[in-house]
Design an enzyme around this catalytic site. Structure first.
Site, PDB file in Angstrom:
ATOM      1  CD  GLU A   1      11.805  30.098  11.993  1.00  0.00           C
ATOM      2  OE1 GLU A   1      11.926  30.975  11.128  1.00  0.00           O
ATOM      3  OE2 GLU A   1      12.629  29.179  12.160  1.00  0.00           O
ATOM      4  CE1 TYR A   2       4.191  24.573   7.570  1.00  0.00           C
ATOM      5  CE2 TYR A   2       2.994  23.782   9.494  1.00  0.00           C
ATOM      6  CZ  TYR A   2       3.095  23.927   8.120  1.00  0.00           C
ATOM      7  OH  TYR A   2       2.113  23.445   7.305  1.00  0.00           O
TER       8      TYR A   2
ATOM      9  CD  GLU B   1       6.920   1.259  -5.618  1.00  0.00           C
ATOM     10  OE1 GLU B   1       6.833   2.430  -5.262  1.00  0.00           O
ATOM     11  OE2 GLU B   1       6.288   0.790  -6.573  1.00  0.00           O
TER      12      GLU B   1
ATOM     13  CE  LYS C   1       2.756  -5.933   0.074  1.00  0.00           C
ATOM     14  NZ  LYS C   1       1.907  -5.458   1.160  1.00  0.00           N
TER      15      LYS C   1
ATOM     16  CB  CYS D   1      14.855 -13.161  44.705  1.00  0.00           C
ATOM     17  SG  CYS D   1      16.023 -13.660  43.418  1.00  0.00           S
TER      18      CYS D   1
ATOM     19  CB  CYS E   1      18.775 -15.721  46.421  1.00  0.00           C
ATOM     20  SG  CYS E   1      18.192 -14.028  46.448  1.00  0.00           S
TER      21      CYS E   1
ATOM     22  CB  CYS F   1      16.869  -9.829  43.770  1.00  0.00           C
ATOM     23  SG  CYS F   1      17.839 -10.771  44.967  1.00  0.00           S
TER      24      CYS F   1
HETATM   25  S1  IVH Z   1       1.223  -1.356  -5.852  1.00  0.00           S
HETATM   26  C1  IVH Z   1      -1.813  -2.969  -8.840  1.00  0.00           C
HETATM   27  N1  IVH Z   1       3.174  -0.533  -4.326  1.00  0.00           N
HETATM   28  O1  IVH Z   1       0.250  -3.572  -0.761  1.00  0.00           O
HETATM   29  C2  IVH Z   1      -0.747  -2.649  -7.872  1.00  0.00           C
HETATM   30  N2  IVH Z   1       1.272  -1.498  -3.301  1.00  0.00           N
HETATM   31  O2  IVH Z   1      -0.991  -6.329  -1.961  1.00  0.00           O
HETATM   32  C3  IVH Z   1      -1.252  -2.152  -6.603  1.00  0.00           C
HETATM   33  N3  IVH Z   1       1.404  -1.534  -0.845  1.00  0.00           N
HETATM   34  O3  IVH Z   1      -3.085  -2.966  -0.985  1.00  0.00           O
HETATM   35  C4  IVH Z   1      -0.359  -1.971  -5.492  1.00  0.00           C
HETATM   36  N4  IVH Z   1       3.354  -0.562  -0.665  1.00  0.00           N
HETATM   37  O4  IVH Z   1      -1.776  -0.971  -0.242  1.00  0.00           O
HETATM   38  C5  IVH Z   1       1.970  -1.113  -4.375  1.00  0.00           C
HETATM   39  N5  IVH Z   1       4.958   0.284  -3.078  1.00  0.00           N
HETATM   40  C6  IVH Z   1       3.755  -0.290  -3.132  1.00  0.00           C
HETATM   41  C7  IVH Z   1       3.065  -0.655  -1.982  1.00  0.00           C
HETATM   42  C8  IVH Z   1       1.830  -1.281  -2.101  1.00  0.00           C
HETATM   43  C9  IVH Z   1       2.338  -1.082  -0.019  1.00  0.00           C
HETATM   44  C10 IVH Z   1       0.152  -2.214  -0.450  1.00  0.00           C
HETATM   45  C11 IVH Z   1      -1.058  -1.701  -1.155  1.00  0.00           C
HETATM   46  C12 IVH Z   1      -1.836  -2.912  -1.596  1.00  0.00           C
HETATM   47  C13 IVH Z   1      -1.009  -4.055  -1.140  1.00  0.00           C
HETATM   48  C14 IVH Z   1      -0.819  -5.011  -2.301  1.00  0.00           C
END
Ligand code: IVH
Length: 663
Positions: free
Chosen positions: A33-34, A111, A113, A403, A406, A421
């Site tokens: 649909e989108y 959070e 990374k 093989c 064997c 085999c």
């Molecule tokens: S904060 C001053 N939050 O990790 C603070 N960075 O070494 C700046 N990254 O180049 C970064 N997830 O691209 C922050 N939840 C997150 C992140 C994050 C990934 C990456 C970011 C940065 C590197 C930091």
């Protein structure tokens, strides 16, 4: 309605639904649909070029190539973070922060990374005007056209923020997209991407934004650069950014004190393998923005944040030799013998190369420097070779002509990539079959491990599966075997006896029929109830089962049609193996319902819990979807719980679940 209004209405529709999809993770319309509305707007704008606005979603498909990228200085530099490896370094960070602030405890925000490429988005009066890569942290490359194609990047903010606002986050490639694109690349004979991060970073730097669009990249937001202060805390900032239309992951959590951080980091690590995109750690930030200001920066980065790093999932090492391994069904798999390398938290010395076609496509040779990957509990694999480092005289790998176990010439079944085999008596196959047969989810014969199986095979005590049940006739010979002794032989024979009456599903699993695993064997056992009934099953009977598809049904049917397999079942019955009838359903409390267990169960094992559902007419499942009827969540539940809540699926605790079961 005039055309301008029509275009505006389509834009509103597309924006609304893209936001539901990428930010709220709760779509209201189907993809088709989108897509239909999207095409309508594309056509409308193509016929009337004046109608395309700078925030039109049609800009998200990319445009003609550019000659190169211009450099742009970030209004606020994009810094990197200090790393912490392990609990001690995390606690040391907390201590530095507390000391710096002169307080007893600190509230943080932890959070994900994201493992991708960072991007800074500049909005002016709410409109996306520029997107810049991190570059050297001070200035980066302007990739606005490319950024427009990234899912989740709003072209206009959903709220009033006058003036300039820099929003920062990470561009990632989802794991399924990565797999899909790599499959296509290998089919075309192109070099595969080493990992989703490289694929995302490379995608952002395409001169032709249509190529960026083809990489189907996504964006997650984690902060801001220049602009007005949008909140008092980092948690508040993330919430505000989500309101403005940015995708923010819900794993981000405000936590107080080092103990809570240590627990949370450990928990997020358990979610890692199940997330649909890669993460390489957890970023921990002091939550109060005032406290962040007080702490300030070092030359490297902020004093108020740290990146807690997980063990890397990829590493380089040397491929010493390409050996091969023969599996239970005779499949001959090339195996890389490696110089030991630490990856994904363990030392790896061997890694799978999947099959010979894949080996050729991945262009890997003995002597190469290779990338090894080990994600979660998955078997380590060779991703590819570093071609620049290839020794000049390295020979192309060839398929074995015999093989390795064997000596039988291998065959390739029509339509299959695997080399096999064909000799059923091949010792490697027999050994692997026996190992599977006695395994914990099969006949669960304690004491008969890999080493003993191989010793018994060598000594001629075992030749095939039925011979396990003839071992009791050779008790004295066994006792004389080096290091075995009376007691351990007695224990072994007792567990062999005990295995004669395992539940039918375990027995079916033990047979090692292709595509029949733990879950489908339960389903089959419940349906057929007895081994006799199963032995005469046909394709149509099997297709009636909810967990059995066409591929599995025909595999089972042809397995049962093979006289050697029927003979195997008969021999086992004659030797006294008598699988117990599958537990008959005791009620229909959960009839027609799909139940998912997640997190830790405290009063029963997951298997027991799933059995309860089955015995009450329901069906356990491993993942949450809109078809899920119920989620039972224990402590530590993560992404499945989040998904259930988003989809509005009913969630109950283990206690509440047990209370529903009569008796
Ligand atoms: S904060 C001053 N939050 O990790 C603070 N960075 O070494 C700046 N990254 O180049 C970064 N997830 O691209 C922050 N939840 C997150 C992140 C994050 C990934 C990456 C970011 C940065 C590197 C930091």
């Amino acid at each position: 309605m005039d055309l301008r209004e029509k275009a505006a209405e389509l834009r509103r529709y597309l924006d609304y639904h893209a936001h539901r999809y990428y930010v709220l993770d709760s779509p209201e319309v189907s993809d088709s649909e989108y897509d239909a509305k999207f095409r309508e707007l594309v056509e409308l704008e193509a016929a009337n070029p004046g109608l395309q606005t700078p925030d039109s979603p049609t800009l998200k498909v990319g445009g003609p190539p550019v000659d190169g990228f211009v450099s742009h200085r970030h209004l606020v530099p994009m810094l990197s973070l200090d790393n912490a490896f392990g609990e001690d370094e995390l606690r040391a960070f907390d201590e530095r922060v507390r000391k710096g602030l002169g307080v007893e405890t600190v509230a943080y925000n932890a959070e994900l990374k994201f493992d991708g490429a960072s991007l800074s988005l500049t909005y002016e009066d709410g409109l996306l005007v520029r997107a810049t890569t991190r570059g050297d942290g001070t200035s980066g490359e302007v990739v606005t056209e490319n950024a427009r194609t990234v899912r989740g990047i709003p072209l206009r903010l959903r709220g009033d923020v006058p003036g300039v606002l820099e929003v920062r986050g990470e561009v990632v490639m989802f794991k399924d997209v990565f797999e899909d694109l790599n499959r296509i690349r290998l089919e075309r004979g192109d070099q595969a991407f080493a990992n989703p991060r490289n694929a995302a970073a490379g995608g952002l730097r395409q001169l032709d934004s249509r190529l960026t669009a083809a990489r189907r990249l996504s964006f997650f937001c984690y902060g801001t650069g220049a602009g007005p202060r949008l909140a008092d805390t980092h948690s508040g900032l993330l919430a505000r950014l989500q309101e403005l239309g940015f995708p923010v992951r819900q794993e981000a959590q405000r936590l107080e004190g080092a103990d809570a951080l240590v627990d949370r980091v450990a928990h997020l690590q358990t979610l890692r393998a199940d997330l649909p995109f890669g993460i390489d750690g957890v970023v921990i930030k002091v939550d109060s923005l005032d406290q962040q200001d007080d702490l300030g920066f070092t030359a490297r980065g902020p004093r108020w944040a740290i990146a807690y790093k997980f063990p890397a999932e990829q590493a380089f090492t040397k491929l010493v030799q390409i050996g091969c391994q023969v599996g239970r069904t005779g499949t001959i798999t090339p195996v890389a013998e490696l110089e030991p390398v630490f990856v994904g938290g363990v030392t790896v010395t061997r890694a799978t190369l999947h099959n010979y076609e894949d080996l050729k496509r991945r262009n890997v040779r003995e002597g190469d420097t290779v990338i090894i990957q080990r994600a979660g509990d998955v078997i380590p694999e060779v991703v590819g070779a570093v071609l620049d480092k290839r020794p000049a005289d390295s020979p192309e790998p060839s398929e074995p002509t015999a093989c390795p176990e064997c000596g039988t010439p291998p065959v390739r079944l029509p339509g299959e990539v695997a080399l096999k085999c064909p000799n059923r008596a091949c010792p490697a196959q027999v050994s692997a079959k026996l190992r599977h047969f006695v395994g914990r989810n099969s006949m669960d014969i304690e004491g008969l491990g890999e080493k003993l199986i191989d010793r018994f095979l060598e000594a001629g005590f075992l030749q095939d599966i039925p011979s396990i049940y003839r071992l009791r006739l050779r008790r004295e010979e066994l006792e004389k075997l080096d290091k075995l002794g009376e007691q351990s032989v007695a224990n072994l024979l007792a567990s062999i006896e005990a295995s004669k009456n395992r539940p039918l599903d375990r027995f079916l699993n033990a047979l090692g029929i292709r595509f029949v695993g733990d879950r489908s064997s339960k389903d089959i056992a419940r349906h057929f109830r007895t081994l006799e009934a199963f032995r005469t099953a046909h394709y149509e009977d099997l297709m009636a089962l909810p967990d059995v598809g066409a591929r599995t049904a025909s595999e089972i049917e042809s397995w049962l049609e093979d006289p050697l397999n029927q003979q195997l079942i008969q021999d086992l019955i004659d030797l006294g193996v008598s699988p117990v009838e599958a537990d008959a359903p005791v009620g229909d409390l959960y009839a027609g319902q799909i139940v998912v267990f997640t997190g830790k169960l405290e009063q029963m094992t997951r298997e027991e819990a799933e059995d309860l559902v089955i015995r009450h007419g329901g069906r356990p499942a491993g993942s949450v979807s809109k078809n899920t009827s119920l989620v039972v969540a224990g402590p530590g539940a993560g992404s499945k719980l989040v998904k259930a809540e988003q989809l509005g699926v009913r969630v109950i605790t283990e206690d509440e679940f047990l209370a529903t079961i009569p008796g």
